[in-house]
Design an enzyme around this catalytic site. Structure first.
Site, PDB file in Angstrom:
ATOM      1  N   GLY A   9     -17.560  10.416  -2.890  1.00 50.60           N
ATOM      2  CA  GLY A   9     -17.230  10.799  -4.261  1.00 50.60           C
ATOM      3  C   GLY A   9     -18.391  11.509  -4.933  1.00 50.60           C
ATOM      4  O   GLY A   9     -19.237  12.117  -4.279  1.00 50.60           O
ATOM      5  N   ARG A  31     -11.675   8.257   2.901  1.00 55.57           N
ATOM      6  CA  ARG A  31     -10.221   8.230   3.094  1.00 55.57           C
ATOM      7  C   ARG A  31      -9.614   9.610   2.934  1.00 55.57           C
ATOM      8  O   ARG A  31      -8.561   9.910   3.484  1.00 55.57           O
ATOM      9  CB  ARG A  31      -9.579   7.253   2.098  1.00 55.57           C
ATOM     10  N   ASN A  95     -21.522  -0.629  -7.608  1.00 60.27           N
ATOM     11  CA  ASN A  95     -21.837  -1.521  -8.727  1.00 60.27           C
ATOM     12  C   ASN A  95     -21.183  -2.889  -8.546  1.00 60.27           C
ATOM     13  O   ASN A  95     -20.488  -3.385  -9.428  1.00 60.27           O
ATOM     14  CB  ASN A  95     -21.383  -0.898 -10.051  1.00 60.27           C
ATOM     15  N   SER A 121     -28.951   4.119  -9.691  1.00 58.06           N
ATOM     16  CA  SER A 121     -28.823   4.834 -10.957  1.00 58.06           C
ATOM     17  C   SER A 121     -29.267   6.276 -10.759  1.00 58.06           C
ATOM     18  O   SER A 121     -30.263   6.547 -10.097  1.00 58.06           O
ATOM     19  CB  SER A 121     -29.679   4.174 -12.043  1.00 58.06           C
ATOM     20  N   LYS A 188     -29.618  -4.088 -11.608  1.00 50.35           N
ATOM     21  CA  LYS A 188     -28.817  -2.931 -12.027  1.00 50.35           C
ATOM     22  C   LYS A 188     -27.801  -3.325 -13.098  1.00 50.35           C
ATOM     23  O   LYS A 188     -27.520  -2.553 -14.019  1.00 50.35           O
ATOM     24  CB  LYS A 188     -28.089  -2.333 -10.816  1.00 50.35           C
ATOM     25  N   HIS A 191     -29.657  -3.423 -16.255  1.00 52.15           N
ATOM     26  CA  HIS A 191     -29.936  -2.019 -16.568  1.00 52.15           C
ATOM     27  C   HIS A 191     -28.753  -1.385 -17.290  1.00 52.15           C
ATOM     28  O   HIS A 191     -28.897  -0.725 -18.318  1.00 52.15           O
ATOM     29  CB  HIS A 191     -30.243  -1.284 -15.254  1.00 52.15           C
ATOM     30  N   ASN A 192     -27.545  -1.616 -16.766  1.00 53.70           N
ATOM     31  CA  ASN A 192     -26.355  -1.020 -17.382  1.00 53.70           C
ATOM     32  C   ASN A 192     -26.006  -1.686 -18.701  1.00 53.70           C
ATOM     33  O   ASN A 192     -25.497  -1.040 -19.617  1.00 53.70           O
ATOM     34  CB  ASN A 192     -25.181  -1.091 -16.410  1.00 53.70           C
ATOM     35  N   GLU A 195     -28.191  -0.094 -21.088  1.00 53.04           N
ATOM     36  CA  GLU A 195     -27.664   1.259 -21.292  1.00 53.04           C
ATOM     37  C   GLU A 195     -26.572   1.264 -22.361  1.00 53.04           C
ATOM     38  O   GLU A 195     -26.533   2.150 -23.226  1.00 53.04           O
ATOM     39  CB  GLU A 195     -27.125   1.772 -19.954  1.00 53.04           C
TER      40      GLU A 195
END
Length: 331
Positions: A9, A31, A95, A121, A188, A191-192, A195
């Site tokens: 992605g 996929r 995540n 990140s 993380k 961290h988010n 954010e």
């Protein structure tokens, strides 16, 4: 080094490109067959299935997952556990919830498969800027794969170490071993959560600036402010300068009223998990809680502040608002 990548992605494909740029060999699977073909044209070795991916990797086999957290990651880990031989390593760079990492790590131990969780990140800009990596899992496995992490990380760049730091570790390079299983995704997650709070502060501030010309204010105390100019100004020498402000300034420069956004703001899970962790630890987190609940409210009624939030999310992560017809409002 050789590494397999599952998930091509927004971030997965760019991570493969960055690795290949620095001479790592990548075997890729997604996929979507077209995504695999696209990466093959750029020099990656394509795989038609997870089994084919495992077959094309030399031992010790290393596979990095960049698929959505939850069922997609869980299903992929379970499938790979039945295909990979002893001595292999699975890296989850999505995540995932840190408690799931701990459970998966224990579940894989009898098979002799090591599991590393990597909080990643960098969003859609990681190809050029590099990715800030927060690593958890067996320390020996992380050390063995250091060339991979060092390549994906931003490196020193032109940012000097903080005054007072002695010596130099990997943190200055943009990646860090945080601790045993789950530690990477735990860091993380916080961290988010932070954010969310920082984004909310910018959003509310610009909303107040926008409202300074309200006809509800007393005569002589209104200001018709240029938000794009103010954002640009604050990028230069201000204590509130940041990459999120850069993205806000960019959005305002191209769409001053942010008319292309409705202000419907999704949350991707880490904010909720951060608040849950605060509750478990008995730690006060008023700002982060409010930022999360504001996102919930944004799905019912929208403000200019939410448009700013949407613009930032699109800027760093390529997150696009849901089409209006798909939005759900309480009846």
């Amino acid at each position: 080094m050789q590494i397999g990548m599952v998930g091509l992605g927004r971030m997965g494909a760019n991570m493969v490109r960055r690795l290949m740029k620095f001479q790592h060999e990548c075997v890729v699977y997604d996929r979507g067959a077209e995504s695999v073909k696209a990466m093959e044209k750029e020099g990656a070795k394509g795989a038609s299935s997870l089994a084919d991916l495992v077959e094309k990797l030399a031992a010790p086999k290393v596979i990095w997952l960049m698929v959505p957290a939850g069922e997609a990651t869980e299903g992929t880990v379970v499938a790979l556990s039945k295909l990979l031989p002893k001595g292999s390593t699975i890296i989850d760079g999505g995540n995932s919830f840190y408690k799931d990492d701990v459970r998966r790590s224990h579940a894989l131990e009898p098979s002799g498969i090591q599991y590393i969780d990597v909080g990643t990140s960098g969003g859609v800009w990681g190809l050029e800027r590099g990715y800030c990596l927060m690593l958890g899992g067996p320390k020996d496995a992380v050390a063995r794969l250091d060339p991979i992490f060092k390549t994906l990380a931003p490196g020193m760049g032109n940012i000097p170490p903080s005054p007072g730091r002695t010596g130099q570790g990997t943190a200055e390079q943009g990646y860090l071993y945080c601790g045993p299983s789950g530690a990477g995704h735990f860091v993380k997650m916080i961290h988010n959560g932070i954010e969310y709070g920082v984004m909310q502060a910018y959003a509310e501030g610009f909303d107040i600036l926008r409202g300074a010309n309200s006809d509800k204010l007393p005569h002589g105390l209104t200001y018709d402010l240029n938000l794009a100019d103010i954002a640009e100004l604050w990028r230069r020498g201000s204590v509130v300068s940041s990459w999120l402000l850069d993205l806000t300034a960019q959005a305002l420069a191209t769409d001053g009223k942010l008319d292309s956004y409705t202000g419907f703001v999704e949350d991707s899970g880490e904010g909720r998990w951060t608040i849950a962790a605060a509750l478990e630890e008995g730690v006060s987190a008023e700002v982060l809680s409010t930022a999360l609940f504001t996102r919930f409210r944004s799905r019912i009624e929208h403000s200019f502040a939410e448009k700013v939030l949407s613009a930032m999310r699109k800027g760093f992560g390529g997150h696009v608002e849901r089409p209006p017809e798909a939005k759900v409002h309480p009846g």
